[in-house]
Design a protein around this motif. Structure first.
Motif, short mmCIF file in Angstrom:
data_model
loop_
_atom_site.label_atom_id
_atom_site.label_comp_id
_atom_site.label_asym_id
_atom_site.label_seq_id
_atom_site.Cartn_x
_atom_site.Cartn_y
_atom_site.Cartn_z
N ARG A 32 4.70 1.93 3.51
CA ARG A 32 4.85 0.85 2.78
C ARG A 32 6.36 0.42 2.36
O ARG A 32 6.79 0.55 1.34
N LYS A 33 7.17 0.52 3.51
CA LYS A 33 8.39 0.34 3.11
C LYS A 33 8.59 -1.07 2.37
O LYS A 33 8.16 -2.33 3.02
N ARG A 97 -4.10 -0.03 10.97
CA ARG A 97 -4.11 -1.17 10.42
C ARG A 97 -3.98 -1.24 9.00
O ARG A 97 -3.50 -2.09 8.17
N MET A 100 -0.39 -0.17 8.34
CA MET A 100 0.50 -1.48 8.30
C MET A 100 0.18 -2.55 6.90
O MET A 100 1.34 -3.13 6.53
N SER A 101 -1.10 -2.38 6.61
CA SER A 101 -1.07 -3.40 5.33
C SER A 101 -0.74 -2.47 3.94
O SER A 101 -1.05 -3.12 2.96
N GLY A 102 -0.24 -1.36 4.06
CA GLY A 102 0.15 -0.67 2.87
C GLY A 102 -1.02 -0.01 2.04
O GLY A 102 -0.77 0.46 0.98
N LEU A 103 -2.22 -0.04 2.49
CA LEU A 103 -3.17 0.55 1.97
C LEU A 103 -3.39 2.12 1.79
O LEU A 103 -3.02 2.70 2.97
N GLN A 169 -15.06 -6.89 13.56
CA GLN A 169 -14.40 -7.32 14.59
C GLN A 169 -13.96 -6.04 15.65
O GLN A 169 -13.27 -6.19 16.57
N GLY A 192 -13.75 -1.48 5.94
CA GLY A 192 -12.14 -1.16 6.05
C GLY A 192 -12.12 0.11 5.50
O GLY A 192 -11.05 0.60 4.77
N VAL B 162 -0.46 -11.08 8.59
CA VAL B 162 -1.87 -10.09 8.28
C VAL B 162 -2.57 -10.56 7.39
O VAL B 162 -1.83 -10.97 6.23
N ARG B 187 -2.60 -12.73 13.04
CA ARG B 187 -2.59 -11.60 14.05
C ARG B 187 -3.41 -10.36 13.88
O ARG B 187 -3.71 -9.94 14.65
N LEU B 188 -3.84 -10.12 12.57
CA LEU B 188 -4.55 -9.04 12.15
C LEU B 188 -5.44 -9.51 10.90
O LEU B 188 -4.97 -10.02 10.21
N VAL B 189 -6.77 -9.17 10.93
CA VAL B 189 -7.41 -9.31 9.71
C VAL B 189 -8.00 -7.85 9.29
O VAL B 189 -8.32 -6.99 10.01
N ARG B 190 -7.77 -7.68 7.98
CA ARG B 190 -7.97 -6.47 7.45
C ARG B 190 -9.02 -6.70 6.31
O ARG B 190 -8.92 -7.59 5.29
N GLN B 205 3.39 -6.36 2.19
CA GLN B 205 2.69 -5.57 3.39
C GLN B 205 1.62 -6.49 3.96
O GLN B 205 1.25 -6.29 5.13
N ILE B 206 1.36 -7.54 3.24
CA ILE B 206 -0.01 -8.36 3.75
C ILE B 206 0.50 -9.70 3.52
O ILE B 206 1.43 -10.06 2.64
#
Lengths: 272, 272
Positions: A32-33, A97, A100-103, A169, A192, B162, B187-190, B205-206
């Motif tokens: 989470r930069k 993923r 990448m999304s910070g979760l 997906q 998720g 994202v 590009r990506l689905v979360r 991040q999203i």
């Protein structure tokens, strides 16, 4: 004999914690930069990739020093052969993923397997500060220095079940149709979840996980965690997954907290 | 005038923290009750419901004492009228499915609105120990006693984006078809993100969140958080959501971190 056996177990558990520490230290600086604090030296290079690789290298370095006779089967680098009959299975960041999304839903996965499959496993979530561990001594969750036992919950009826899966997906069309046969029979579907799905099944919060397309490293530590917590982990044909790991695993998983639910889930999968 | 204005702002921020403390204290004892520690007195009564109601009551009690002239619009109980022109908007547990499943993805949502819509907002995740706050002073994340600014990231091309959404099962069929037009271009689905989707969009991040069927309390605090962080929050027709809250909101949300991405998302939604 018994004393030395117990001592080895404690040494494995201790090493598991040190591996998780090493991976956490390698990963957290990259999680989470925020845009304001991006390290310009990394421009054009994916921070997930850096974190993933650095964490696996840190764990491999520790294993090379502490267990030179054990094999290593990791996500990012080639397998290392061993002579002890034991294999460390490493997934430095499961749920990239989510990362990448910070979760806060990704985890570090570490398992120790012998010829019968994984016998000791850990999922570590460094940002939340949680470690889920399972093995011959049982299954536990440690959070904020407090350790409590993990136990799956009873759920005898699919209509009462909470089902989890990382996302529609991630299924091939035919597998998704089978998944849907389970989903429509459950009370609630949660997407998720990544590795947390299996941890929460062990903790008695989720009843069923159905997934496909997984790699051996994605599931290895959950065999000892879920089985020690009272649940069952099989492939879509109903065979135990443990003995297929780290090799020969086809990627399809059914996990249930209450083993009496297994027949209903497998029957629903076959109904597609 | 300016000094007293600033003092009122600080008092609002302080009260926001105290409301979050009160809600956290009411909720955490009910989160992820492991099977071994279930309180038998609660058998047959949903711990989510208890936590939700107790948290809202605790916040309402604090508001009644501290701000008797302000209105209250909450998720669990009837609205309370006020005379000050200001309304507190409360969602004690946003993401109850995540809460029920033991995942650390739910949050306490609190907003303060005037006739222009929400001007101050917070998402608090008590288990992870995070507070996302936004208002006229900017947007910040506080975690482990450390506060850093929140800023959305640039993303000018939908193909690089994202996308997050809580789950396909939460859309009506026609809305899902529209969502899919956006999803296939990203590009990506979360999935499974609940309130964290908006917090992570503010944190860079999203890039895009598309949802439908939301209630006013689900989105109110994210108006000041996302707008202060540099993003935009509109309905599917492109109108700002803020002024429709807490009344007159139809439940459809498009949030983008980079406002230049908005036209592409709205065009994709119309392509269904």
């Amino acid at each position: 004999m018994h004393g030395s056996h117990a001592m080895n177990k404690n040494r494995d558990l201790d090493l598991l914690d040190r591996l998780a520490d090493a991976a956490s230290d390698a990963i957290l600086p990259h999680f989470r930069k925020l845009p304001g604090v991006v390290n310009k030296a990394e421009t054009g290079f994916d921070p997930v990739t850096i974190a993933d690789r650095n964490a696996e290298l840190a764990m491999r370095e520790l294993l090379a020093a502490e267990r030179p006779d054990d094999a290593i089967f990791g996500e990012e680098y080639d397998a290392v052969a061993g002579t002890s009959g034991r294999t460390w299975i490493l997934d430095p960041i499961d749920g990239t993923r989510g990362f990448m999304s910070g979760l806060p839903t990704w985890g570090v996965l570490i398992a120790l397997a012998d010829e019968s499959g994984p016998t000791l496993g850990m999922m570590c979530q460094p940002y939340v500060g949680e470690r889920f561990v399972g093995g011959a001594e049982g299954a536990t969750l440690t959070h904020n220095g407090e350790t409590q036992p993990l136990r799956t919950r009873p759920c005898a009826d699919l209509a009462e079940a909470v089902l989890a899966s990382t996302g529609p997906q991630h299924f091939e069309p035919q597998d998704y149709a089978a998944f849907q046969q389970v989903a429509t029979r459950c009370r609630l579907v949660r997407y998720g979840t990544d590795c947390y799905a299996y941890a929460m099944l062990a903790a008695g919060q989720i009843d069923v996980v159905v997934e496909a397309g997984l790699k051996p490293v994605d599931i290895a530590p959950f065999v000892p965690i879920i089985e020690a917590a009272g649940g069952a982990l099989v492939d879509w044909s109903g065979q135990r997954i443990g003995p297929t790991l780290p090799h020969g695993f086809a990627g399809q998983v059914v996990a249930v907290g209450d083993p009496t639910l297994l027949d209903a889930v497998l029957a629903a999968l076959r109904a597609a």
